[in-house]
Scaffold this motif. Structure first.
Motif, mmCIF file in Angstrom:
data_model
loop_
_atom_site.group_PDB
_atom_site.id
_atom_site.type_symbol
_atom_site.label_atom_id
_atom_site.label_comp_id
_atom_site.label_asym_id
_atom_site.label_seq_id
_atom_site.Cartn_x
_atom_site.Cartn_y
_atom_site.Cartn_z
ATOM 1 N N GLU A 171 30.600 5.167 33.046
ATOM 2 C CA GLU A 171 31.599 4.400 33.772
ATOM 3 C C GLU A 171 30.947 3.244 34.531
ATOM 4 O O GLU A 171 31.488 2.136 34.582
ATOM 5 N N GLY A 172 29.755 3.496 35.098
ATOM 6 C CA GLY A 172 29.043 2.443 35.815
ATOM 7 C C GLY A 172 28.654 1.295 34.896
ATOM 8 O O GLY A 172 28.717 0.127 35.278
ATOM 9 N N VAL A 173 28.269 1.612 33.662
ATOM 10 C CA VAL A 173 27.896 0.586 32.684
ATOM 11 C C VAL A 173 29.109 -0.280 32.344
ATOM 12 O O VAL A 173 29.033 -1.509 32.321
ATOM 13 N N ILE A 174 30.234 0.367 32.093
ATOM 14 C CA ILE A 174 31.449 -0.376 31.747
ATOM 15 C C ILE A 174 31.871 -1.275 32.906
ATOM 16 O O ILE A 174 32.211 -2.448 32.712
ATOM 17 N N LEU A 175 31.841 -0.739 34.117
ATOM 18 C CA LEU A 175 32.214 -1.546 35.281
ATOM 19 C C LEU A 175 31.215 -2.683 35.513
ATOM 20 O O LEU A 175 31.599 -3.787 35.910
ATOM 21 N N LEU A 219 29.533 -4.247 33.143
ATOM 22 C CA LEU A 219 29.853 -5.259 32.133
ATOM 23 C C LEU A 219 31.118 -6.027 32.502
ATOM 24 O O LEU A 219 31.182 -7.247 32.342
ATOM 25 N N LEU A 220 32.116 -5.312 32.998
ATOM 26 C CA LEU A 220 33.347 -5.975 33.441
ATOM 27 C C LEU A 220 33.045 -6.955 34.561
ATOM 28 O O LEU A 220 33.535 -8.091 34.560
ATOM 29 N N ALA A 221 32.218 -6.538 35.508
ATOM 30 C CA ALA A 221 31.836 -7.423 36.616
ATOM 31 C C ALA A 221 31.148 -8.672 36.082
ATOM 32 O O ALA A 221 31.421 -9.788 36.534
ATOM 33 N N ALA A 222 30.247 -8.499 35.114
ATOM 34 C CA ALA A 222 29.532 -9.648 34.550
ATOM 35 C C ALA A 222 30.485 -10.609 33.859
ATOM 36 O O ALA A 222 30.374 -11.834 34.020
ATOM 37 N N VAL A 223 31.446 -10.081 33.098
ATOM 38 C CA VAL A 223 32.410 -10.942 32.409
ATOM 39 C C VAL A 223 33.274 -11.689 33.426
ATOM 40 O O VAL A 223 33.453 -12.910 33.336
ATOM 41 N N LEU A 224 33.810 -10.959 34.402
ATOM 42 C CA LEU A 224 34.659 -11.593 35.414
ATOM 43 C C LEU A 224 33.875 -12.624 36.224
ATOM 44 O O LEU A 224 34.370 -13.723 36.490
#
Length: 137
Positions: free
Chosen positions: A2-6, A8-13
């Motif tokens: 879950e931390g990895v997905i979040l 990656l989401l943070a990096a995209v945003l």
């Protein structure tokens, strides 16, 4: 996971947001900084208002570290927007991405976190990429 997905989401945003920040910062980096902070405060109140305990219930160390983190992040963001005003996004943004490597080193030293060989290799590649991107600028 879950931390990895979040992460990656943070990096995209963050990446998309920084693109738009470049457009505004071309006009005035301080305006972008003001907008980010006003919108940030409003979003925090809407999303998290009432979810935190009373500030006096937190240990002093947590509050002091929170204030230090906020000051450093705000100053770093202001430096990023000013850098976007003065330079090319293709150079300024990769250089600003060294921050997570600094966080990793501090986590290893002070929080005693362990890295695998794969993680070390990944950080080395990221740092190498940032150096290569900034050499000809």
């Amino acid at each position: 996971m879950e931390g990895v997905i979040l992460g990656l989401l943070a990096a995209v945003l963050y990446g998309i947001g920084t693109f738009f920040a470049k457009v505004v910062s071309n006009e005035d980096p301080y305006l972008q900084w003001i907008i980010v902070n006003i919108v940030g405060i409003v979003l925090c109140v809407i999303l998290f208002g009432g979810k935190c305990r009373n500030l006096l219930d937190y240990p002093n160390k947590v509050l002091i570290y929170g204030v230090i983190a906020a000051i450093l992040v705000i100053c770093g963001t202001l430096a990023l927007y000013y850098g976007l005003n003065k330079g090319k996004a293709s150079v300024v943004v990769p250089l600003s991405s060294i921050g997570p490597a600094i966080t990793t080193v501090l986590a290893i030293i002070f929080l005693k976190e362990q890295l695998s060989f794969t993680q070390i290799a990944g950080i080395a590649m990221i740092l190498s990429g940032v150096i290569v991107l900034s050499i000809n600028s």
